[in-house]
Enzyme design. Structure first.
Site, mmCIF file in Angstrom:
data_model
loop_
_atom_site.group_PDB
_atom_site.id
_atom_site.type_symbol
_atom_site.label_atom_id
_atom_site.label_comp_id
_atom_site.label_asym_id
_atom_site.label_seq_id
_atom_site.Cartn_x
_atom_site.Cartn_y
_atom_site.Cartn_z
ATOM 1 C CE LYS A 168 0.689 1.867 15.565
ATOM 2 N NZ LYS A 168 0.825 2.459 13.464
ATOM 3 C CD GLU A 206 -1.242 0.934 3.655
ATOM 4 O OE1 GLU A 206 -1.760 1.734 2.614
ATOM 5 O OE2 GLU A 206 -1.074 0.233 4.473
ATOM 6 C CG ASP A 240 -13.819 7.007 12.788
ATOM 7 O OD1 ASP A 240 -13.650 6.044 12.249
ATOM 8 O OD2 ASP A 240 -13.226 7.399 13.243
HETATM 9 N N1 PSU Z 1 -2.754 1.591 10.380
HETATM 10 C C1 PSU Z 1 -1.556 1.830 10.990
HETATM 11 N N2 PSU Z 1 -0.386 2.657 9.754
HETATM 12 C C2 PSU Z 1 -1.215 2.878 8.626
HETATM 13 C C3 PSU Z 1 -2.702 3.380 8.613
HETATM 14 C C4 PSU Z 1 -3.702 2.098 9.746
HETATM 15 O O1 PSU Z 1 -0.495 1.828 11.879
HETATM 16 O O2 PSU Z 1 -0.801 4.237 7.951
HETATM 17 C C5 PSU Z 1 -3.567 3.060 7.112
HETATM 18 C C6 PSU Z 1 -3.506 2.331 6.398
HETATM 19 O O3 PSU Z 1 -3.048 2.665 5.409
HETATM 20 C C7 PSU Z 1 -4.566 1.945 6.631
HETATM 21 C C8 PSU Z 1 -5.464 3.165 7.302
HETATM 22 O O4 PSU Z 1 -5.517 1.239 6.030
HETATM 23 O O5 PSU Z 1 -4.330 3.722 7.810
HETATM 24 C C9 PSU Z 1 -6.553 3.078 7.686
HETATM 25 O O6 PSU Z 1 -7.064 4.002 8.069
HETATM 26 P P1 PSU Z 1 -8.892 4.869 8.762
HETATM 27 O O7 PSU Z 1 -8.526 4.178 10.391
HETATM 28 O O8 PSU Z 1 -8.904 5.825 8.203
HETATM 29 O O9 PSU Z 1 -9.845 3.584 8.367
HETATM 30 MN MN MN Z 2 -12.005 6.537 10.054
#
Ligand code: PSU
Ligand code: MN
Length: 333
Positions: free
Chosen positions: A186, A52, A165
């Site tokens: 995480k 990614e 969320d």
């Molecule tokens: N968690 C991490 N590092 C990251 C992400 C998540 O430890 O870089 C990034 C990934 O690209 C994941 C995105 O798909 O954040 C998720 O974002 P959201 O929580 O806004 O869906």
């Molecule tokens: Mn989100």
């Protein structure tokens, strides 16, 4: 005997011809740019690992993001697969990026963090951005890539039962048949609810290695068990092969615990997370900005320790993911 062999060869040829036609059709899609090394790997059936780019544009600071991106591609190659970093450049989905393109994504500011929701708008505007787990899964699936390596996926945020969320990564895993290799989620997230939601979405989750405990990124323990466990790359590959054979539209999450020497003292991170979440609340940071904000603040509050662990983790996942793709390739032969 000869009849049987001819029959086998015939069906093999038909399968190869079909996959080449599929690749060709895909290559001619508007908005898709497939790097030549990836095109060649797709046509000849070499193992490929998707990577990614939101982790580059939004997950880590420059220049560590760039060295991480280059290094992870190298690890994928060393362990036998072809890397395909996915990103959006000027309204085109690139599958496989050259060094100049990686550099552009790593250095530019104000790029879009591109998930499923964002893809149509970004393409229609001709903008550029880093693809999240969900955005990358969509691109990988369209290209016919089955294995995708990242650090950590998004999940249900703490308090998500009120704010709603919930990362679209989880619904994407429920609707797109790609195997995501990550270090779990995480602990900035609500891990229990994340696992519940993955179950609702029908996502097969397996812990990788000697324990069934679902890992929590920097920590090998989360206090939650994964529903399943795969002991090694071959077992992981068989799991992926089964989902493909079944024709299920859902994905697989392979959760790899971080290497023992990289485990962090949970309390240092927990304190930093609590502090970062408090600041996010008081600043009113919500939606897609929340994860990047928390990642950046936790890194600052731990004086870069979280970034070091983060990089080591992705590297470890790249090693495992590349070997899984190789094992999957052997099963298909
Ligand atoms: N968690 C991490 N590092 C990251 C992400 C998540 O430890 O870089 C990034 C990934 O690209 C994941 C995105 O798909 O954040 C998720 O974002 P959201 O929580 O806004 O869906
Ligand atoms: Mn989100």
């Amino acid at each position: 005997m000869i009849g049987k062999l001819a029959c086998k060869l015939g069906s093999r040829m038909a399968a190869v011809t079909y996959s080449i036609i599929q690749v060709r059709r895909f290559l001619h899609d508007a908005h898709f740019r497939v790097q030549s090394s990836v095109q060649e790997a797709l046509a000849s059936g070499k193992p490929i690992v998707a990577l990614e780019s939101a982790i580059i544009t939004h997950g880590m600071p420059y220049p560590q993001n760039l060295s991480m991106a280059r290094n992870v591609e190298e690890i994928v190659r060393t362990h036998g697969s072809v890397p395909a970093t996915v990103g959006i450049l000027n309204g085109n989905i690139h599958i496989g990026l050259n060094d100049e393109e990686l550099h552009f994504l790593a250095k530019s500011e104000n790029l879009v963090k591109v998930s499923r929701r964002d893809l149509p708008y970004v393409l229609s505007q001709g903008s550029s951005g880093g693809t999240t787990v969900s955005g990358t899964m969509i691109a990988a699936h369209k290209a016919g890539i089955h294995v995708f390596v990242t650090g950590g996926i998004g999940g249900v945020h703490r308090g998500g039962e009120i704010t709603m969320d919930v990362s679209t990564d989880l619904t994407e895993l429920g609707r797109t048949p790609v195997a995501v290799v990550s270090a779990g989620v995480k602990s900035i997230l609500d891990i229990g609810r994340t696992l519940e939601f993955l179950e609702t979405q029908g996502v097969c989750v397996a812990a990788f290695g000697e324990s069934r405990e679902f890992p929590a990124f920097f920590c090998r323990q989360s206090g939650f068990q994964a529903p399943y466990q795969v002991q090694n790359e071959e077992e992981a590959a068989k799991l992926i092969a089964s989902i493909l054979a079944l024709g299920l539209s859902s994905g697989v999450l392979i959760a790899v615990p971080c290497p023992k020497e990289q485990t962090a003292s949970g309390q240092i991170f927990e304190d930093a997370i609590q502090q970062a979440l408090k600041e996010a609340r008081s600043k009113g940071i919500i939606g897609k900005e929340l994860t990047p904000f928390v990642l950046q603040r936790v890194n600052e509050l731990t004086s870069g320790k979280s970034l070091d662990s983060n990089i080591a983790l992705v590297q470890n996942n790249a090693r495992v993911g590349s070997r899984i793709a190789v094992a999957l390739g052997k099963l298909k032969k």
